[in-house]
Design a protein around this motif. Structure first.
Motif, PDB file in Angstrom:
ATOM      1  N   GLN A  37      38.701  41.448  26.925  1.00  0.00           N
ATOM      2  CA  GLN A  37      39.722  41.430  27.977  1.00  0.00           C
ATOM      3  C   GLN A  37      40.560  40.184  27.747  1.00  0.00           C
ATOM      4  N   TRP A  78      29.796  36.848  35.968  1.00  0.00           N
ATOM      5  CA  TRP A  78      30.776  37.585  36.776  1.00  0.00           C
ATOM      6  C   TRP A  78      31.927  38.079  35.904  1.00  0.00           C
ATOM      7  N   GLU A 107      30.572  41.020  33.696  1.00  0.00           N
ATOM      8  CA  GLU A 107      30.462  42.271  34.456  1.00  0.00           C
ATOM      9  C   GLU A 107      31.827  42.898  34.695  1.00  0.00           C
ATOM     10  N   GLU A 108      32.818  42.080  34.975  1.00  0.00           N
ATOM     11  CA  GLU A 108      34.160  42.586  35.222  1.00  0.00           C
ATOM     12  C   GLU A 108      34.715  43.278  33.980  1.00  0.00           C
ATOM     13  N   HIS A 137      32.872  46.615  33.272  1.00  0.00           N
ATOM     14  CA  HIS A 137      33.215  47.720  34.170  1.00  0.00           C
ATOM     15  C   HIS A 137      34.701  48.063  34.160  1.00  0.00           C
ATOM     16  N   ASN A 157      37.417  46.040  34.445  1.00  0.00           N
ATOM     17  CA  ASN A 157      38.263  45.195  35.285  1.00  0.00           C
ATOM     18  C   ASN A 157      38.678  45.873  36.598  1.00  0.00           C
ATOM     19  N   GLN A 178      38.289  44.874  39.650  1.00  0.00           N
ATOM     20  CA  GLN A 178      38.769  43.936  40.673  1.00  0.00           C
ATOM     21  C   GLN A 178      40.194  43.467  40.399  1.00  0.00           C
ATOM     22  N   TYR A 206      41.085  38.635  40.424  1.00  0.00           N
ATOM     23  CA  TYR A 206      39.664  38.318  40.342  1.00  0.00           C
ATOM     24  C   TYR A 206      39.377  37.499  39.085  1.00  0.00           C
ATOM     25  N   ILE A 207      39.870  37.962  37.924  1.00  0.00           N
ATOM     26  CA  ILE A 207      39.659  37.241  36.660  1.00  0.00           C
ATOM     27  C   ILE A 207      40.255  35.842  36.756  1.00  0.00           C
TER      28      ILE A 207
END
Length: 191
Positions: free
Chosen positions: A14, A131, A134-135, A138, A140, A142, A146-147
């Motif tokens: 990401q 955290w 996990e983002e 999944h 992203n 959120q 969030y990132i």
């Protein structure tokens, strides 16, 4: 310089403006070299201890990486890492400009001396990195905010680590350090 060769089927990535997050599983043994243009945080995720030889800024560090050990290497450093067993990790690259902007806002730029550390245990940093992991894992859900928020928390934590005159390294427990040394010795002298 040669960079880490990731196995594409076992890598999630990401990239955003201020951070790139790479989650890699079972990266094959190799010697990886690079000159970093970003600050690097690496969270070891291999289940069993792995013997690693690292050189950062012309300083050699041999030893064993345990699950959840964290490396921090500042931008501009030359880095070499060699391992002989498959390795899993989370790699977070931070844009040095955003780190400087936050340091300026917190009035710590004049005292800021980002030095590297290897195979450190830091439970707060570990949680923040998980955290992010996990983002990415999944897809992203959120979103960018969030990132960015977790990235900012990581940067604040780094700034606190490097400006905290009360401790050697945040998160190091003397007993844990002695245990790691003993485990490394046993690993090297098993016979």
């Amino acid at each position: 310089m040669k960079e880490v060769k990731f196995n594409s089927k076992d890598v999630l990535s990401q990239k955003q403006e201020n951070v790139q997050i790479i989650k890699a599983e079972n990266v094959q043994p190799q010697q990886a070299r690079e000159t970093l243009d970003k600050h690097l945080i690496l969270l070891h995720r291999t289940a069993k201890p792995v013997a690693i030889q690292e050189t950062v800024a012309d300083s050699f560090h041999g030893g064993v990486a345990f699950k959840n050990d964290i490396n921090f290497i500042p931008a501009g450093a030359d880095s070499t890492c060699e391992w002989k067993e498959p390795l899993s990790f989370l790699r977070v690259e931070l844009n040095p400009q955003i780190v400087k902007e936050i340091a300026d806002k917190e009035n710590v730029s004049s005292r800021l001396d980002l030095s590297y550390y290897l195979r450190n245990q830091d439970y707060k940093m570990q949680q923040l990195l998980l955290w992010l992991s996990e983002e990415v894992e999944h897809g992203n859900p959120q979103g960018k905010l969030y990132i960015d928020s977790v990235t900012n928390l990581i940067i604040y934590h780094i700034l606190k680590q490097h400006n905290d005159s009360q401790s050697n390294f945040l998160g190091k427990t003397p007993g844990l350090e002695h245990l790691k040394i003993a485990m490394e010795y046993m690993q090297d002298h098993y016979a």
